[in-house]
Design a protein around this motif. Sequence first.
Motif, mmCIF file in Angstrom:
data_model
loop_
_atom_site.group_PDB
_atom_site.id
_atom_site.type_symbol
_atom_site.label_atom_id
_atom_site.label_comp_id
_atom_site.label_asym_id
_atom_site.label_seq_id
_atom_site.Cartn_x
_atom_site.Cartn_y
_atom_site.Cartn_z
ATOM 1 N N VAL A 4 0.860 -1.174 0.000
ATOM 2 C CA VAL A 4 0.000 0.000 0.000
ATOM 3 C C VAL A 4 0.898 1.225 0.000
ATOM 4 O O VAL A 4 1.682 1.420 0.936
ATOM 5 N N PRO A 5 0.829 2.054 -1.042
ATOM 6 C CA PRO A 5 1.621 3.292 -1.050
ATOM 7 C C PRO A 5 1.168 4.210 0.083
ATOM 8 O O PRO A 5 -0.019 4.323 0.360
ATOM 9 N N LEU A 6 2.134 4.876 0.710
ATOM 10 C CA LEU A 6 1.826 5.778 1.818
ATOM 11 C C LEU A 6 2.063 7.238 1.471
ATOM 12 O O LEU A 6 2.104 8.084 2.355
ATOM 13 N N GLY A 7 2.244 7.533 0.206
ATOM 14 C CA GLY A 7 2.443 8.922 -0.191
ATOM 15 C C GLY A 7 3.398 9.034 -1.353
ATOM 16 O O GLY A 7 3.811 8.039 -1.950
ATOM 17 N N ASP A 8 3.764 10.268 -1.654
ATOM 18 C CA ASP A 8 4.627 10.552 -2.793
ATOM 19 C C ASP A 8 6.108 10.316 -2.531
ATOM 20 O O ASP A 8 6.916 10.421 -3.440
ATOM 21 N N ASP A 9 6.469 10.009 -1.288
ATOM 22 C CA ASP A 9 7.888 9.848 -0.950
ATOM 23 C C ASP A 9 8.389 8.420 -1.156
ATOM 24 O O ASP A 9 9.513 8.094 -0.790
ATOM 25 N N GLY A 10 7.556 7.558 -1.731
ATOM 26 C CA GLY A 10 7.959 6.175 -1.983
ATOM 27 C C GLY A 10 7.747 5.253 -0.795
ATOM 28 O O GLY A 10 8.048 4.064 -0.878
ATOM 29 N N SER A 103 15.908 7.417 12.360
ATOM 30 C CA SER A 103 16.063 8.156 11.100
ATOM 31 C C SER A 103 14.739 8.369 10.371
ATOM 32 O O SER A 103 14.635 9.235 9.511
ATOM 33 N N ALA A 104 13.720 7.600 10.700
ATOM 34 C CA ALA A 104 12.426 7.700 10.018
ATOM 35 C C ALA A 104 11.426 8.561 10.780
ATOM 36 O O ALA A 104 10.348 8.857 10.265
ATOM 37 N N ALA A 105 11.764 8.958 11.982
ATOM 38 C CA ALA A 105 10.841 9.745 12.809
ATOM 39 C C ALA A 105 10.636 11.135 12.224
ATOM 40 O O ALA A 105 11.518 11.693 11.574
ATOM 41 N N GLY A 106 9.450 11.678 12.452
ATOM 42 C CA GLY A 106 9.158 13.043 12.049
ATOM 43 C C GLY A 106 8.776 13.227 10.591
ATOM 44 O O GLY A 106 8.691 14.349 10.115
ATOM 45 N N LYS A 107 8.508 12.141 9.879
ATOM 46 C CA LYS A 107 8.163 12.217 8.462
ATOM 47 C C LYS A 107 6.674 11.924 8.207
ATOM 48 O O LYS A 107 6.244 11.874 7.061
#
Length: 184
Positions: A4-10, A103-107
């Motif tokens: 399932v895509p979660l947005g435009d950021d891949g 590293s993935a937090a805050g996105k």
Amino acid sequence: MLRVPLGDDGAELRLLEPYQAVEFIALVDRGREFIGRYLRFPDTVTDLASGRSFLQDFADKTAADTGRIYGIWLAGQLVGSVIFAMIDAGTGIAEAGCWLEPSAAGKGLVTRAARAIIDWAINERGIHRVEWRAAVANEASIAVAKRLGMTREGVLREYYLHRGTRFDVEVWSILAPEWKAAGA
């Protein structure tokens, strides 16, 4: 739900399965202390066998329709997870949760991923109530509950012991009619 895509950021959401234990252990290793501030599993998921066992427990829950675990991938790397720690289809109640490597937090990844699984639970599985529990000090997780439109129901005082500290836990929830009315 394969991807399932979660947005435009891949970013994408996928069911996390035992065969992915190598990736899962790498994620836990990258974020062990960050994730382990409020969650217990990083203290016991320390090698391939324990990682595979952890994921197998969720595979068994998926087969029994009592829980699920999904991975969050960003740029082809597993960076976090959203879960249904519990699903009780008979009562229409599920408990969702999450974790990410630093590293993935805050996105916004957890909010997007949680929105996808809650939407599935309510609209496809017929779940009536989705709960979200977070240590009172876990401001990031509480912020996700707020962004999802959940209502704070209260605090379970000294609810669990972790690394020698008793944590108070906030309980948040959203009901199916609220979710649908919000168009989430």
